[in-house]
Design a protein around this motif. Structure first.
Motif, mmCIF file in Angstrom:
data_model
loop_
_atom_site.group_PDB
_atom_site.id
_atom_site.type_symbol
_atom_site.label_atom_id
_atom_site.label_comp_id
_atom_site.label_asym_id
_atom_site.label_seq_id
_atom_site.Cartn_x
_atom_site.Cartn_y
_atom_site.Cartn_z
ATOM 1 N N LEU A 123 0.778 2.112 -15.371
ATOM 2 C CA LEU A 123 0.518 1.691 -13.984
ATOM 3 C C LEU A 123 0.166 2.894 -13.120
ATOM 4 C CD1 LEU A 123 3.410 -0.902 -13.495
ATOM 5 C CD2 LEU A 123 1.059 -1.333 -14.195
ATOM 6 N N PRO A 124 -0.966 3.517 -13.361
ATOM 7 C CA PRO A 124 -1.284 4.759 -12.645
ATOM 8 C C PRO A 124 -1.734 4.577 -11.204
ATOM 9 C CG PRO A 124 -3.100 4.145 -14.081
ATOM 10 C CD PRO A 124 -2.024 3.120 -14.315
ATOM 11 N N VAL A 125 -2.035 3.358 -10.766
ATOM 12 C CA VAL A 125 -2.580 3.123 -9.422
ATOM 13 C C VAL A 125 -1.459 2.641 -8.516
ATOM 14 C CG1 VAL A 125 -4.261 1.830 -8.054
ATOM 15 C CG2 VAL A 125 -4.849 2.607 -10.357
ATOM 16 N N ALA A 126 -1.344 3.274 -7.363
ATOM 17 C CA ALA A 126 -0.363 2.886 -6.350
ATOM 18 C C ALA A 126 -1.098 2.307 -5.156
ATOM 19 C CB ALA A 126 0.477 4.085 -5.921
ATOM 20 N N ARG A 127 -0.695 1.130 -4.747
ATOM 21 C CA ARG A 127 -1.272 0.499 -3.554
ATOM 22 C C ARG A 127 -0.372 0.828 -2.369
ATOM 23 N NH1 ARG A 127 -4.349 -4.750 -4.628
ATOM 24 N NH2 ARG A 127 -5.688 -3.053 -5.404
ATOM 25 N N VAL A 128 -0.934 1.467 -1.363
ATOM 26 C CA VAL A 128 -0.159 2.047 -0.274
ATOM 27 C C VAL A 128 -0.653 1.475 1.056
ATOM 28 C CG1 VAL A 128 0.471 4.187 0.913
ATOM 29 C CG2 VAL A 128 0.209 4.163 -1.576
ATOM 30 N N VAL A 129 0.284 1.116 1.922
ATOM 31 C CA VAL A 129 -0.050 0.789 3.298
ATOM 32 C C VAL A 129 0.214 2.040 4.134
ATOM 33 C CG1 VAL A 129 2.253 -0.226 3.626
ATOM 34 C CG2 VAL A 129 0.466 -0.687 5.286
ATOM 35 N N VAL A 130 -0.836 2.563 4.731
ATOM 36 C CA VAL A 130 -0.791 3.834 5.442
ATOM 37 C C VAL A 130 -0.416 3.579 6.896
ATOM 38 C CG1 VAL A 130 -2.077 5.925 6.019
ATOM 39 C CG2 VAL A 130 -2.542 4.721 3.884
ATOM 40 N N ASP A 131 0.378 4.467 7.445
ATOM 41 C CA ASP A 131 0.821 4.347 8.830
ATOM 42 C C ASP A 131 -0.306 4.804 9.749
ATOM 43 O OD1 ASP A 131 2.163 4.115 11.167
ATOM 44 O OD2 ASP A 131 3.611 5.716 10.794
ATOM 45 N N THR A 132 -1.164 3.882 10.107
ATOM 46 C CA THR A 132 -2.255 4.150 11.033
ATOM 47 C C THR A 132 -2.383 2.971 11.983
ATOM 48 O OG1 THR A 132 -4.656 4.473 11.240
ATOM 49 C CG2 THR A 132 -3.882 3.235 9.332
ATOM 50 N N PRO A 133 -2.539 3.218 13.272
ATOM 51 C CA PRO A 133 -2.626 2.111 14.225
ATOM 52 C C PRO A 133 -4.024 1.518 14.367
ATOM 53 C CG PRO A 133 -2.622 4.184 15.420
ATOM 54 C CD PRO A 133 -2.495 4.531 13.968
ATOM 55 N N LEU A 173 3.361 -0.258 -1.892
ATOM 56 C CA LEU A 173 3.565 -1.695 -2.032
ATOM 57 C C LEU A 173 3.748 -2.118 -3.475
ATOM 58 C CD1 LEU A 173 0.984 -3.106 0.553
ATOM 59 C CD2 LEU A 173 3.438 -2.785 0.846
ATOM 60 N N GLU A 174 2.917 -1.586 -4.386
ATOM 61 C CA GLU A 174 2.978 -1.997 -5.785
ATOM 62 C C GLU A 174 2.269 -0.986 -6.658
ATOM 63 O OE1 GLU A 174 0.774 -5.538 -6.632
ATOM 64 O OE2 GLU A 174 -0.644 -5.187 -4.997
ATOM 65 N N ARG A 175 2.549 -1.045 -7.962
ATOM 66 C CA ARG A 175 1.880 -0.230 -8.984
ATOM 67 C C ARG A 175 0.978 -1.140 -9.808
ATOM 68 N NH1 ARG A 175 4.964 4.468 -10.480
ATOM 69 N NH2 ARG A 175 3.462 4.693 -12.202
ATOM 70 N N LEU A 176 -0.241 -0.685 -10.048
ATOM 71 C CA LEU A 176 -1.242 -1.486 -10.742
ATOM 72 C C LEU A 176 -1.803 -0.724 -11.929
ATOM 73 C CD1 LEU A 176 -3.215 -2.773 -7.610
ATOM 74 C CD2 LEU A 176 -1.494 -4.022 -8.917
ATOM 75 N N PRO A 177 -2.280 -1.420 -12.952
ATOM 76 C CA PRO A 177 -2.896 -0.715 -14.087
ATOM 77 C C PRO A 177 -4.263 -0.136 -13.756
ATOM 78 C CG PRO A 177 -2.996 -3.091 -14.410
ATOM 79 C CD PRO A 177 -2.150 -2.865 -13.205
ATOM 80 N N GLU A 178 -4.975 -0.727 -12.840
ATOM 81 C CA GLU A 178 -6.300 -0.223 -12.470
ATOM 82 C C GLU A 178 -6.608 -0.638 -11.050
ATOM 83 O OE1 GLU A 178 -8.729 -3.985 -14.458
ATOM 84 O OE2 GLU A 178 -9.040 -1.948 -15.208
ATOM 85 N N SER A 179 -7.625 0.006 -10.491
ATOM 86 C CA SER A 179 -8.010 -0.252 -9.121
ATOM 87 C C SER A 179 -9.365 -0.938 -9.062
ATOM 88 C CB SER A 179 -8.066 1.063 -8.332
ATOM 89 O OG SER A 179 -8.572 0.852 -7.027
#
Length: 936
Positions: A123-133, A173-179
């Protein structure tokens, strides 16, 4: 003697020069050529070493190429086993890698150099919610997880990433196998903490709240997840809590799951969309939601089904249901037979709900793991045990905890938190309030996150408490404005808990002495059922209300003409003080917040010239700030008024050099100096007020002392009170009852409790202390001040404040309200019937097109920015645009109104328009607020 050469540090060029280099003594003139020669020798030696290094790298690359060719040959020899084609492909790839390695000879760095980060194998891909307004960036982004962070980068943890060339915080948010992204992905810069602080349920809730209020998910997460406290996070965990039911084992938290928070998730908006709309499709599930249309009232059987929770997963009729979308099912945690658990809850906790016909069914549903939803009208009266509502909430929480689920209780302020905490007693719980320090607040929040505590009580932020298995969400006094968030996207705690209860399949309890139009809409549509007490119990505990605001009655009353209080109020206070404390509610704080001329009664206003920004001089510094000579002392003298003319109109402007050095270098001021103009101009015109009995009138806008005020109409110099505040009322009552203690509770200091001894308690609305045993009597002053406010919710808010104060009286205590008896809000107080008043209020708003019958959004900002936003917004058909009109601060405001079922479409349109403006880097900000409290 020549200095020995040394190998330079790889980052020597980035290191600062040593401090001694600036103070190195000068050498003889002939030493310069020698130093240059030595430098040239060192550079030559360095070049030789770099050449040797390049040769070694080239040789290494050749050996790698030869090895790759050997591997290719070996792979070719495997053709006899049926793999020669694949081996030849591997050999060719190896040859290409060898050629690439040979081509890299001589370069200082290569793509395979030592220290390069590699992505995790699993699961090399990390889905991230970035702190930006920024609204146009309100979506998750994919990053690669380095092998060094593989174990720590868990879903829900805090991370730091490179975003738009800068470091930014975010949540994984989650780990994914690919993007799905076809370009190159960046690596995570850092895992701030491996603690999974963002649970999947809270992430889904944050996404739903952002979509409901046309905001961004990062703004909601800023409200939901408190700042990290590293020391508290590293403390040892306490053992997990035990289940409350006999025979239950440890209640395990749910297994972690990934969160795919997308902006297209429409499920969470259903409870908000179905309320009051008359155009929804019928649901497929049976239960109270089958009658949600708005034109008709659900049957009593359907209402009792909602209380019992038999339709635990209703499908509120809405446009999403018409599209065929299904709601997620919630599996209740059952440990004992459902019937036995319900009967046990009624036997153990039924006394607190005995006055409610449907109270036993409500407790049974909670104990059996179902999801009842109720709009609760609490019994009035305060006895030796205090108010009854905290004990009712505690009983419902214990019943839910017995069923193996958790509880979240949200109340307006710390005084109410203390009442619920006292009612819970030894039941394990945590109280999260704003007055706690950051460390203690984070410690208690972590207890709920780690499953150590099952009941969370707190203020508005507690609506996002990360309990493991939510079974009941409670909001008390939902009409209080403290439940409305002051930060974007301005959500209301009632709506947040309704969305959360729907997502989690949990119960919802919206309670209060009065009832808001929003809660009434939930009950009328059948999504929630009314939970009201028996009328006999209400008559036994409600106070005896006497209105005293009729003009004819006041004209006949000599005491009313000479003072603020009529004779009936004086009599109630005098008789009440013989039996205990007496409450006097004053709707205005301060001493005399408004004054008028004593002779002509014209409003007293400030006649001083306001402070204005001086025009920049010809030699002004860049940015418009005047360049003044002198050092910091001279600038400070000017800013504080020493040697300046801030309060001397007509005096020549000074340069601010009185306290500075003569001839100093000119520097721009950080804050431009405000000075009074020398010419005439518009006056302040702010209202005058008094802070005390011996004080001089002052302006509430500019703060100017108005000791020389003169009425512009009649020339009089005397003033009289127009509005009397709480402190002046306490002063007058102290003179009228000299032997009685007078205590005040308001903005300057809020009293939580008072003793049962005789005393006069003067309080502003919402700051009434809870007495031991209840108040003997109460007087509600200046009812016209609450009813006459220019607000859509003026009558509803007046009734709510009156009932909250009246409920603190002893059963059948005497209450005097200074308001006209013919006003509907006063009639509802006389009969103690908030339900009928709320239903009438909802009907009137539906006829006029006001929330909650419709969905309305306000846009506040500069006129050009509002027009740009409305032009860019793809508003749904049937949307009505009202305005824009000028508001305070030189801004304008426009309102957009749509039917209730188009609320999600309106939020998406406004958010899309905000995203277009942020992508264009528009300088002006437009504040978007969905269903605000201050609509008028």
């Amino acid at each position: 003697m020549t200095e020995p050469t040394r190998a330079p540090h790889p980052q020597e060029a980035l290191l600062p020069a040593p401090p001694a280099a600036a103070r190195r003594p000068e050498r003889a003139p002939g030493a310069a050529p020698q130093r240059q020669g030595a430098t040239a020798q060192r550079q030559g030696a360095t070049a030789q070493r770099q050449g040797a290094t390049a040769q070694r790298q080239g040789a290494t690359a050749q050996r790698q190429g030869a090895t790759a060719q050997g591997q290719g040959a070996t792979a070719q020899g495997r053709g006899a086993r049926g793999q020669d084609a694949a081996a030849r492909g591997q050999g060719a790839a190896a040859q290409r890698q060898g050629a690439a390695a040979r081509g890299a000879t001589g370069r200082a760095r290569t793509g395979a150099s030592k220290g390069a980060r590699e992505a995790a194998q699993n699961l090399p891909v990390a889905r991230v919610v970035v702190d930006t307004p920024l609204p146009h960036l309100d979506r998750p982004f994919d990053y690669l997880v380095p092998t060094t962070m593989d174990a720590e980068a868990v879903p829900g943890c805090r991370v730091r990433v490179r975003f738009a060339g800068q470091l930014a915080d975010g949540f994984l948010l989650e780990r994914l196998p690919e993007s799905e992204h076809e370009g190159r992905l960046s690596f995570l810069e850092r895992v701030i903490s491996p603690e999974p602080v963002l649970t999947p349920d809270i992430a889904r809730l944050a996404r739903a709240v952002a979509d409901r209020y046309a905001g961004t998910m990062s703004d909601v997460l800023r409200l939901a997840v408190p700042p990290r406290h590293a020391r508290v996070e590293g403390e040892a965990r306490t053992p997990a809590r035990r289940a409350a039911s006999p025979g239950d084992g440890d209640v395990p938290p749910p297994a972690p799951e990934p969160v795919r928070a997308t902006a297209d998730d429409g499920h969470p908006s259903r409870p908000a969309e179905d309320v009051g709309s008359g155009q929804e499709a019928a649901p497929q599930d049976a239960g109270p939601a089958a009658a949600i249309r708005g034109e008709t009232t659900p049957s009593e059987a359907a209402r009792h089904e909602a209380v019992r929770g038999e339709a635990a997963r209703p499908e509120p009729a809405s446009h999403e249901a018409a599209r065929g979308e299904a709601a997620p099912e919630a599996v209740p945690h059952e440990t004992v037979p459902r019937g036995e658990a319900g009967r046990h809850a009624v036997r153990a906790y039924g006394d607190a709900w005995g006055a409610y016909p449907a109270g036993a069914s409500f407790l049974e549903a909670l104990a059996e793991g179902r999801a009842p939803r109720a709009v609760w009208t609490a019994l009035p009266g305060t006895d030796a045990d205090g108010p009854a509502w905290p004990h009712a909430i505690a009983a419902a929480a214990r019943a839910t905890l017995d069923g193996g689920r958790d509880v979240v209780v949200v109340v307006p302020d710390g005084k109410d938190v203390a009442l619920v905490t006292a009612a819970l007693g030894d039941t394990p719980h945590v109280a999260i309030t704003a007055d706690l320090g950051p460390a203690e607040r984070y410690r208690r929040w972590l207890k709920a996150l780690r499953g150590e505590i099952g009941i969370v009580v707190g203020n508005r932020p507690a609506a996002y408490a990360p309990v493991a298995r939510l079974g009941l969400a409670v909001v008390w006094d939902d009409g209080d404005d403290l439940h409305a968030e002051r930060h974007a996207p301005y959500p209301h705690a009632r709506e947040v808990l309704a969305l959360r209860a729907y997502q989690a399949g949990a119960g919802l309890l919206v309670g209060g002495y009065a009832r808001t139009a929003e809660a009434t809409a939930l009950a009328e549509t059948g999504w929630a059922a009314p939970l009201v007490p028996d009328r006999a119990a209400v008559r036994a505990r409600a106070p005896r209300v006497r209105p005293a605001g009729d003009d004819a009655e006041l004209a006949r009353d000599q005491a009313a003409r000479a003072a603020r209080l009529p004779s009936i109020a004086w009599r109630a206070l005098r008789e009440g003080l013989e039996h205990g404390p007496v409450l006097v509610q004053v709707p205005r704080r301060g001493y005399l917040p408004a004054l008028a001329c004593r002779h002509c009664r014209a409003p007293a206003r400030c006649s001083g010239l306001p402070l204005v920004r001086p025009a920049p001089a010809a030699d002004a510094a860049p940015g418009g700030a005047p360049a003044l000579g002198g050092d910091a002392r001279g600038r400070a003298a000017t800013a504080t008024g020493r040697g300046s003319n801030l309060h001397r109109p007509g005096a020549p402007a000074e340069t601010g050099q009185a306290g500075g050095r003569a001839g100093g270098r000119a520097r721009p001021l950080a804050e431009p100096v405000l000075m009074e103009p020398t010419a005439t101009g518009p006056v302040c015109s702010g209202p005058l007020a008094l802070r005390g009995g011996h004080a001089v009138p002052y302006c509430r806008w500019c703060g100017r002392i108005a000791g020389d005020w003169r009425c512009p109409s009649c020339g009089g110099t005397g003033v009289r009170a127009v509005i009397v505040g709480a402190r002046r009322t306490a002063e007058e009552l102290g003179r009228a009852f000299p032997s009685v203690a007078v205590r005040t509770s308001g903005r300057d200091g809020v009293l939580a409790t008072v003793s049962g001894a005789p005393a006069l308690v003067v309080a502003t609305p919402g700051a009434e202390p809870v007495p031991d045993g209840g108040y003997a009597a109460a007087v509600l002053l200046d009812g016209w001040a609450l009813l006459g406010r220019p607000d859509l919710r003026a009558a509803e808010e007046a009734l709510r404040r009156w009932m909250n104060a009246a409920a603190l009286l002893r059963p059948a205590g005497e209450l005097v309200v200074l308001a006209d008896a013919a006003v509907p809000a006063v009639q509802a107080l006389l009969r103690w019937d908030p339900v009928t008043f709320a239903e009438r209020e909802l009907d009137e708003r539906a006829e006029l097109g006001f929330p909650p019958a419709v969905r309305m959004a306000t846009l506040t900002g500069p006129a050009a920015a509002i027009r740009e936003t409305l032009t860019a917004a793809d508003l749904p058909s049937g949307a009505q645009v009202l305005g824009p009109v000028p508001v305070d601060g030189g801004l304008e405001r426009a309102m957009v109104r749509v039917p209730r079922y188009l609320g999600s479409a309106l939020a998406r349109a406004l958010k899309g328009a905000s995203g277009v403006r942020s992508a264009r880097k528009a300088p002006d900000v437009v504040r978007v607020n969905i269903d605000p409290l201050d609509l008028i």
